[in-house]
Motif scaffolding. Sequence first.
Motif, mmCIF file in Angstrom:
data_model
loop_
_atom_site.group_PDB
_atom_site.id
_atom_site.type_symbol
_atom_site.label_atom_id
_atom_site.label_comp_id
_atom_site.label_asym_id
_atom_site.label_seq_id
_atom_site.Cartn_x
_atom_site.Cartn_y
_atom_site.Cartn_z
ATOM 1 N N ASP A 258 -33.627 7.753 -48.334
ATOM 2 C CA ASP A 258 -35.037 7.564 -48.696
ATOM 3 C C ASP A 258 -36.006 8.187 -47.689
ATOM 4 O OD1 ASP A 258 -34.624 5.806 -46.667
ATOM 5 O OD2 ASP A 258 -35.003 3.980 -47.827
ATOM 6 N N GLU A 259 -35.470 8.603 -46.528
ATOM 7 C CA GLU A 259 -36.348 9.278 -45.567
ATOM 8 C C GLU A 259 -36.161 10.794 -45.617
ATOM 9 O OE1 GLU A 259 -35.899 7.688 -41.586
ATOM 10 O OE2 GLU A 259 -35.992 5.639 -42.367
ATOM 11 N N LEU A 260 -35.265 11.235 -46.500
ATOM 12 C CA LEU A 260 -34.984 12.667 -46.570
ATOM 13 C C LEU A 260 -35.941 13.364 -47.528
ATOM 14 C CD1 LEU A 260 -31.089 12.701 -46.885
ATOM 15 C CD2 LEU A 260 -32.430 13.509 -44.926
ATOM 16 N N VAL A 261 -36.288 14.575 -47.181
ATOM 17 C CA VAL A 261 -37.048 15.388 -48.128
ATOM 18 C C VAL A 261 -36.033 16.135 -48.979
ATOM 19 C CG1 VAL A 261 -38.741 17.216 -48.387
ATOM 20 C CG2 VAL A 261 -38.861 15.665 -46.428
ATOM 21 N N THR A 262 -36.057 15.906 -50.279
ATOM 22 C CA THR A 262 -35.093 16.564 -51.158
ATOM 23 C C THR A 262 -35.837 17.519 -52.089
ATOM 24 O OG1 THR A 262 -35.305 14.760 -52.745
ATOM 25 C CG2 THR A 262 -33.518 14.591 -51.149
ATOM 26 N N VAL A 263 -35.067 18.424 -52.688
ATOM 27 C CA VAL A 263 -35.686 19.302 -53.690
ATOM 28 C C VAL A 263 -34.905 19.174 -54.994
ATOM 29 C CG1 VAL A 263 -36.629 20.943 -52.022
ATOM 30 C CG2 VAL A 263 -34.329 21.301 -52.924
ATOM 31 N N GLY A 283 -32.855 22.859 -43.859
ATOM 32 C CA GLY A 283 -31.908 22.592 -44.930
ATOM 33 C C GLY A 283 -32.323 21.379 -45.749
ATOM 34 N N TYR A 284 -32.109 21.414 -47.070
ATOM 35 C CA TYR A 284 -32.547 20.324 -47.959
ATOM 36 C C TYR A 284 -31.460 19.976 -48.974
ATOM 37 C CZ TYR A 284 -37.017 21.400 -45.915
ATOM 38 O OH TYR A 284 -38.003 21.608 -45.005
ATOM 39 N N PRO A 285 -31.236 18.662 -49.173
ATOM 40 C CA PRO A 285 -30.328 18.251 -50.246
ATOM 41 C C PRO A 285 -30.975 18.583 -51.599
ATOM 42 C CG PRO A 285 -30.769 16.429 -48.731
ATOM 43 C CD PRO A 285 -31.745 17.508 -48.399
ATOM 44 N N VAL A 286 -30.147 19.057 -52.516
ATOM 45 C CA VAL A 286 -30.653 19.395 -53.845
ATOM 46 C C VAL A 286 -30.206 18.309 -54.821
ATOM 47 C CG1 VAL A 286 -30.695 21.130 -55.670
ATOM 48 C CG2 VAL A 286 -30.467 21.844 -53.266
ATOM 49 N N LEU A 287 -31.144 17.763 -55.575
ATOM 50 C CA LEU A 287 -30.837 16.727 -56.558
ATOM 51 C C LEU A 287 -31.055 17.267 -57.968
ATOM 52 C CD1 LEU A 287 -32.515 13.545 -54.981
ATOM 53 C CD2 LEU A 287 -30.206 14.432 -54.622
ATOM 54 N N THR A 297 -30.286 25.971 -47.738
ATOM 55 C CA THR A 297 -30.824 26.208 -46.394
ATOM 56 C C THR A 297 -31.669 27.472 -46.379
ATOM 57 O OG1 THR A 297 -28.987 27.581 -45.678
ATOM 58 C CG2 THR A 297 -28.744 25.203 -45.361
ATOM 59 N N LEU A 298 -32.377 27.639 -45.296
ATOM 60 C CA LEU A 298 -33.219 28.828 -45.136
ATOM 61 C C LEU A 298 -32.394 30.109 -45.257
ATOM 62 C CD1 LEU A 298 -36.032 29.908 -44.490
ATOM 63 C CD2 LEU A 298 -35.516 29.655 -42.065
ATOM 64 N N GLU A 299 -31.180 30.086 -44.661
ATOM 65 C CA GLU A 299 -30.312 31.277 -44.732
ATOM 66 C C GLU A 299 -29.953 31.606 -46.184
ATOM 67 O OE1 GLU A 299 -28.384 28.715 -42.085
ATOM 68 O OE2 GLU A 299 -30.504 29.087 -41.704
ATOM 69 N N ASP A 300 -29.759 30.529 -47.000
ATOM 70 C CA ASP A 300 -29.367 30.731 -48.398
ATOM 71 C C ASP A 300 -30.417 31.524 -49.175
ATOM 72 O OD1 ASP A 300 -27.050 29.262 -48.062
ATOM 73 O OD2 ASP A 300 -27.988 27.375 -48.666
ATOM 74 N N ARG A 344 -25.263 20.105 -40.648
ATOM 75 C CA ARG A 344 -25.605 18.813 -41.247
ATOM 76 C C ARG A 344 -24.479 18.333 -42.149
ATOM 77 N NH1 ARG A 344 -28.433 22.872 -42.811
ATOM 78 N NH2 ARG A 344 -30.213 22.531 -41.446
ATOM 79 N N LEU A 345 -24.262 17.045 -42.081
ATOM 80 C CA LEU A 345 -23.141 16.432 -42.779
ATOM 81 C C LEU A 345 -23.679 15.387 -43.756
ATOM 82 C CD1 LEU A 345 -20.067 16.685 -42.462
ATOM 83 C CD2 LEU A 345 -20.174 14.850 -40.776
ATOM 84 N N PRO A 346 -23.594 15.645 -45.090
ATOM 85 C CA PRO A 346 -24.073 14.646 -46.044
ATOM 86 C C PRO A 346 -23.148 13.419 -46.045
ATOM 87 C CG PRO A 346 -23.789 16.804 -47.079
ATOM 88 C CD PRO A 346 -23.117 16.869 -45.748
#
Length: 412
Positions: A258-263, A283-287, A297-300, A344-346
């Motif tokens: 709940d504190e993560l910024v997701t896209v 880097g951002y988790p994708v939902l 991630t930015l590299e992606d 980062r490790l989900p």
Amino acid sequence: MFRSYRVGTVFGIPFRLDITFLFILPVFAWVLGAQISVLIPRLNETFGTTIDPGPLTQGVRPLVIGAIAAVSLFACVALHELGHSVVARHYDYEVESITLWLLGGLAKPAELPKNWLHEFWIAVAGPLVNVVIATACGLVLLVVPSVDVVVFLLLFLGLLNVSLAVFNMLPAFPLDGGRVLRALLARNRSYVDATRTAATVGKGFAILLGLGGLLMGNFFLLAIALFVYIAATSESRQMMLDAAFEGVEIEDVMTPADELVTVEADTPISDLLDVMLEERHSGYPVLDTGDFVGIVTLEDIQSVDRKDAVAAEQMTPVEQLATIDPSAEVMAAFRMVGETDIGRLPVVDSGELLGIITRTDLMRAFKIVTARDQFEGERLNEEQTPPGQPPRDRQRTPSDERQSEWEFQQNR
Ligand SMILES: [Zn+2]
């Protein structure tokens, strides 16, 4: 340790022979055999025995006696390790295996004892076995008929066990004496602190042993010194991390979902870049309708040239990601982040994203638990300082800080 072969089990503990052991055994047999003519006069002098070296050093006899002595030596080493293992079992610690190798024996525990009294008795049990064997040799000597070869072997075995007990009780962590030292230190300070001190003493002894080995031209001693040094370094590092993270859960370390910024999966890359600029994470988790489907991630997205590309097309899908279970140990996360190059490790529980652990999270957690440990150690010290005396000053210095960062770096 190289390749080892399982040769059987004793009390349910697998016994293994390392390939280096199979090489060293005949060498020992030969060396011991060759030493008989030198040893016997010394033994006669010291113990007032009347062993005649003549018959024992004829033909192949030295080799046979050397072989018996070498096998007995390793049998005593094995019994020593069994001593550790049986006591460890008694305290409900699992013992993975006992291995005989180049430098003796190793009982591999599945976990390290965290109770100082347990560690004390487990460590003392090995040398105690050698003391018992030495005593038994002495008692048998009193009753057996004085056949030269029997007297020689019993004296040799007795002395050997005395040396094994004495050598292992040197306070050179991770030798048994070092473990005893750590156990005693851990009575009134934290395990991390006790380990650090015991390892420092161990490294000092290793250097002394190594110098002794060099001066005497004794390469066996030199090898043991090197082994002690390396083992003290690596075990103390492992132990420090283990002890530091004792009782710390993955949940305590991660950034919760709940504190993560997701896209969203269909977020256009141009919007994603705006998010990145605003949030300054790379880097951002994708939902996808609430389900965790990957990380972008930015590299992606750096190589994307299509204006209509969306996050789901560029992300690394969850199947290709290393993830960790919330019930796992924090040390496991440490190892995963350390061994691989992932930043980062989900934290995933049956497909649901619970949070993310980053290298920074682990680094911060490590600093906090070390500081907490230091604080608790100080508090303990204060409690034990007699009234009227100022508490011992154990302020953390900047070089200590660098030390723990270095330790962390080494583990990455
Ligand atoms: Zn031992």
